[in-house]
Write a protein that holds these residues in place. Structure first.
Motif, PDB file in Angstrom:
ATOM      1  N   MET A   1     -15.779 -11.974  -8.010  1.00 40.93           N
ATOM      2  CA  MET A   1     -14.605 -11.339  -7.690  1.00 40.93           C
ATOM      3  C   MET A   1     -14.034 -11.005  -6.881  1.00 40.93           C
ATOM      4  O   MET A   1     -14.905  -9.765  -6.080  1.00 40.93           O
ATOM      5  N   ARG A   2     -12.703 -10.980  -5.945  1.00 37.34           N
ATOM      6  CA  ARG A   2     -12.539 -10.875  -4.967  1.00 37.34           C
ATOM      7  C   ARG A   2     -11.616  -9.321  -4.921  1.00 37.34           C
ATOM      8  O   ARG A   2     -11.140  -9.379  -6.031  1.00 37.34           O
ATOM      9  N   TYR A   3     -11.617  -8.677  -4.252  1.00 44.10           N
ATOM     10  CA  TYR A   3     -10.778  -7.235  -4.119  1.00 44.10           C
ATOM     11  C   TYR A   3      -9.539  -7.568  -3.322  1.00 44.10           C
ATOM     12  O   TYR A   3     -10.184  -7.802  -1.806  1.00 44.10           O
ATOM     13  N   ILE A   4      -8.330  -7.616  -3.540  1.00 47.24           N
ATOM     14  CA  ILE A   4      -7.061  -7.537  -3.035  1.00 47.24           C
ATOM     15  C   ILE A   4      -6.250  -6.356  -3.212  1.00 47.24           C
ATOM     16  O   ILE A   4      -6.323  -5.660  -4.374  1.00 47.24           O
ATOM     17  N   PRO A   5      -6.353  -4.846  -1.899  1.00 49.28           N
ATOM     18  CA  PRO A   5      -5.718  -4.246  -2.365  1.00 49.28           C
ATOM     19  C   PRO A   5      -4.394  -4.153  -2.513  1.00 49.28           C
ATOM     20  O   PRO A   5      -3.574  -5.281  -2.141  1.00 49.28           O
ATOM     21  N   HIS A   6      -3.414  -3.456  -2.898  1.00 50.82           N
ATOM     22  CA  HIS A   6      -1.815  -2.910  -3.346  1.00 50.82           C
ATOM     23  C   HIS A   6      -1.232  -2.568  -2.032  1.00 50.82           C
ATOM     24  O   HIS A   6      -1.890  -1.656  -1.595  1.00 50.82           O
ATOM     25  N   THR A   7      -0.677  -2.658  -1.437  1.00 52.27           N
ATOM     26  CA  THR A   7       0.281  -2.997  -1.043  1.00 52.27           C
ATOM     27  C   THR A   7       1.158  -1.929  -1.633  1.00 52.27           C
ATOM     28  O   THR A   7       1.142  -1.654  -2.684  1.00 52.27           O
ATOM     29  N   PRO A   8       1.576  -0.840  -0.675  1.00 45.43           N
ATOM     30  CA  PRO A   8       2.458   0.310  -1.148  1.00 45.43           C
ATOM     31  C   PRO A   8       3.747   0.065  -2.167  1.00 45.43           C
ATOM     32  O   PRO A   8       3.880   0.932  -2.945  1.00 45.43           O
ATOM     33  N   MET A  14       5.230  -1.471  -9.247  1.00 44.13           N
ATOM     34  CA  MET A  14       4.475  -1.153 -11.080  1.00 44.13           C
ATOM     35  C   MET A  14       4.344   0.472 -11.173  1.00 44.13           C
ATOM     36  O   MET A  14       4.856   0.425 -12.699  1.00 44.13           O
ATOM     37  N   LEU A  15       4.272   1.555 -10.842  1.00 47.72           N
ATOM     38  CA  LEU A  15       4.771   2.469 -11.656  1.00 47.72           C
ATOM     39  C   LEU A  15       6.135   2.248 -11.918  1.00 47.72           C
ATOM     40  O   LEU A  15       6.529   2.986 -12.944  1.00 47.72           O
ATOM     41  N   SER A  16       6.999   1.942 -10.947  1.00 52.03           N
ATOM     42  CA  SER A  16       8.691   2.072 -11.643  1.00 52.03           C
ATOM     43  C   SER A  16       8.708   1.167 -13.342  1.00 52.03           C
ATOM     44  O   SER A  16       9.213   1.735 -14.210  1.00 52.03           O
ATOM     45  N   THR A  17       7.537   0.363 -13.115  1.00 52.73           N
ATOM     46  CA  THR A  17       8.155  -0.200 -14.520  1.00 52.73           C
ATOM     47  C   THR A  17       7.362   0.470 -15.447  1.00 52.73           C
ATOM     48  O   THR A  17       7.960   0.070 -16.905  1.00 52.73           O
ATOM     49  N   ILE A  18       6.628   0.926 -15.437  1.00 51.68           N
ATOM     50  CA  ILE A  18       5.650   1.985 -16.486  1.00 51.68           C
ATOM     51  C   ILE A  18       6.574   3.085 -16.796  1.00 51.68           C
ATOM     52  O   ILE A  18       6.176   4.423 -17.183  1.00 51.68           O
ATOM     53  N   GLY A  19       7.022   3.691 -15.752  1.00 52.01           N
ATOM     54  CA  GLY A  19       8.249   4.838 -15.739  1.00 52.01           C
ATOM     55  C   GLY A  19       7.442   5.820 -15.272  1.00 52.01           C
ATOM     56  O   GLY A  19       7.773   6.871 -16.175  1.00 52.01           O
ATOM     57  N   VAL A  20       6.103   5.892 -14.379  1.00 55.23           N
ATOM     58  CA  VAL A  20       6.135   7.015 -13.322  1.00 55.23           C
ATOM     59  C   VAL A  20       6.242   6.568 -11.855  1.00 55.23           C
ATOM     60  O   VAL A  20       6.309   5.674 -11.165  1.00 55.23           O
ATOM     61  N   ASP A  21       6.686   8.146 -11.388  1.00 47.79           N
ATOM     62  CA  ASP A  21       7.851   7.975 -10.100  1.00 47.79           C
ATOM     63  C   ASP A  21       5.871   8.417  -9.255  1.00 47.79           C
ATOM     64  O   ASP A  21       6.178   8.246  -7.850  1.00 47.79           O
ATOM     65  N   SER A  22       4.249   8.601  -9.389  1.00 44.81           N
ATOM     66  CA  SER A  22       3.288   8.608  -8.943  1.00 44.81           C
ATOM     67  C   SER A  22       2.092   8.756  -9.525  1.00 44.81           C
ATOM     68  O   SER A  22       1.892   8.219 -11.194  1.00 44.81           O
ATOM     69  N   VAL A  23       1.076   7.814  -8.128  1.00 45.82           N
ATOM     70  CA  VAL A  23      -0.252   7.669  -8.751  1.00 45.82           C
ATOM     71  C   VAL A  23      -1.047   9.061  -9.465  1.00 45.82           C
ATOM     72  O   VAL A  23      -1.791   8.744 -10.864  1.00 45.82           O
ATOM     73  N   ASP A  24      -0.511  10.202  -9.354  1.00 45.10           N
ATOM     74  CA  ASP A  24      -1.238  11.769  -9.175  1.00 45.10           C
ATOM     75  C   ASP A  24      -0.535  11.421 -11.143  1.00 45.10           C
ATOM     76  O   ASP A  24      -1.116  12.084 -11.657  1.00 45.10           O
ATOM     77  N   LYS A  25       0.238  11.066 -11.321  1.00 41.35           N
ATOM     78  CA  LYS A  25       0.829  11.244 -12.700  1.00 41.35           C
ATOM     79  C   LYS A  25      -0.066  10.471 -13.206  1.00 41.35           C
ATOM     80  O   LYS A  25      -0.193  11.050 -15.031  1.00 41.35           O
TER      81      LYS A  25
END
Length: 448
Positions: A1-8, A14-25
């Motif tokens: 399986m290839r690893y493709i990093p996400h862009t900022p 994705m965070l906006s879709t789940i209603g979170v404003d940061s990865v730390d949350k």
């Protein structure tokens, strides 16, 4: 399986879709005191040449068995591996194959598994074998579960001379189940205490699990025990950590075993830091529907041509979970293929000659030890390629001392058997010469 990093931008979306404003949350559930406040000290990127040199330098910190003389066994045996094995299993159709759900495009893989099953039946003297478990430890647990499915009882007698790691896995499997595990002591000659079995074997016992050769290398006299168990509802489970012994010892089928399980790593797999290994599992035809794993069968197609299919596949991903006979789902067919190639290359006569060589190496070692101290061999029962040496000093001291000469002297038994705190479990294989054994006997004599 290839690893493709996400862009900022993708992360923000994705965070906006789940209603979170940061990865730390996303990690709010972890208490603050447990979180690292500083960055992990990982060095920056380096180019390929430097990376390879770094990995080689780190790898060289390991002690390679090929650089020394190995007298360690205890379920992980150092045998010669024919070069043909790595060449054959590296073929793409084998190396990348997974569960052969579509027989029309998986005939090669299915036939390889079928041949493995056939070889295991010939080795164990049993009527049917599955397409393998993870290793012998999981096969031990799966065999007891199978016995409970057959006779609906929840008490098992397990030899204390069964590999301690296998017994640990067994206890882990049954930690939250009502099964009662009773350990059978070993006698002065290193064999199982038969009287204990007679006194504790009643109609409430589901299975009796013994290992032969046992953890101390002693070959058990299993036929009389099989006769005793045969008069009760319990199933007789025979485990073998050094499956090479099958070629010269009486098979589990001939001593009355209901289930035969073994570790197949000696058949071309190598020590590999402890895995992956190969769990052999065989039983009687009448118990086939209670056996875990899967079975490949031989059949004919509409043109009357020979073909192979999955005959039984009672894992949880195939049927309802409560009806499954096992939830082990990882495919072991590559390891099984390695075992099949190894056995095919040696053949019955070659395997027997190799096994006898292992036995002769051990006899040579025991004689040399006994000439220095007649009572140094702890157990006087018959053995295959392992024995226990009694020392006058702690075994860990002998291990450290011998390691200075790159001699891997054996296993300190005090870890799992406190009463054997000055005892060393030693193994000999074809990888050791007569001179290697003589040097070992001379070095270890300092501790006798």
């Amino acid at each position: 399986m290839r690893y493709i990093p996400h862009t900022p931008d993708e992360i923000k979306q994705m965070l906006s879709t789940i209603g979170v404003d940061s990865v730390d949350k996303l990690f709010n559930g972890i208490p603050e005191p447990l979180k690292m406040k500083e960055q992990i000290p990982i060095p920056g990127p380096i180019h390929e040449k430097e990376l390879l040199e770094l990995m080689e330098e780190m790898g060289n910190q390991n002690i390679n068995l090929a650089e020394g003389k190995n007298f360690i066994g205890a379920g992980s045996y150092y045998h010669y591996i024919p070069t043909a094995i790595s060449a054959l299993i590296s073929r793409g159709e084998f190396l990348t194959s997974y569960t052969p759900y579509q027989p029309e495009v998986s005939q090669g893989t299915l036939q390889a598994i079928f041949e493995f099953q056939t070889l295991m039946c010939e080795l164990t003297g049993m009527e049917v074998a599955n397409a393998s478990n993870y290793d012998l430890s999981t096969a031990c647990a799966e065999s007891v579960l199978m016995a409970e499915r057959v006779n609906k009882k929840q008490k098992v007698l397990v030899g204390r001379s069964v590999h301690p790691h296998y017994r640990e896995v067994l206890r882990t499997y049954f930690k939250n189940l009502p099964t009662e595990i009773i350990e059978i002591p070993f006698s002065k000659n290193g064999g199982i205490d038969t009287d204990f079995i007679k006194d504790n074997l009643d109609d409430s016992v589901s299975a009796v699990l013994l290992q032969s050769p046992n953890y101390f290398g002693v070959i058990e006299d299993l036929k009389p025990i099989g006769d005793i168990i045969d008069s009760k509802p319990a199933l007789f489970i025979v485990a073998t950590a050094e499956s090479m012994a099958y070629s010269v010892l009486t098979t589990p089928g001939d001593v009355g075993a209901d289930i035969a399980i073994a570790e197949g790593m000696s058949f071309g797999l190598g020590t590999n830091y402890g895995g992956p290994y190969l769990g052999i599992f065989a039983t009687k035809q009448k118990y086939i529907r209670s056996m875990p794993g899967r079975l490949v069968g031989e059949t004919v197609d509409k043109d009357n041509e020979k073909g192979y299919v999955l005959t039984f596949a009672t894992r949880e991903q195939h049927i309802r979970r409560e009806k499954a006979t096992s939830n082990i789902c990882t495919n072991q067919s590559l390891c099984a293929l390695m075992g099949s190639i190894y056995l095919s290359l040696l053949g019955p006569n070659g395997l027997e000659k190799l096994s006898l060589l292992n036995m002769h190496r051990l006899q040579h070692l025991q004689k040399l030890i006994q000439t220095r101290k007649s009572s140094a061999i702890k157990f006087n029962g018959p053995k295959f390629n392992e024995t226990v040496i009694e020392l006058s000093l702690p075994a860990k001291d002998a291990v450290i001392y011998m390691l200075k000469d790159k001699i891997f002297s054996g296993v300190d038994l005090s870890t799992h058997y406190p009463e054997l705190d000055r005892h060393l479990l030693v193994c000999t294989t074809e990888m050791l010469s007569g001179l290697d054994i003589e040097v070992y006997a001379e070095r270890i004599s300092k501790f006798l």
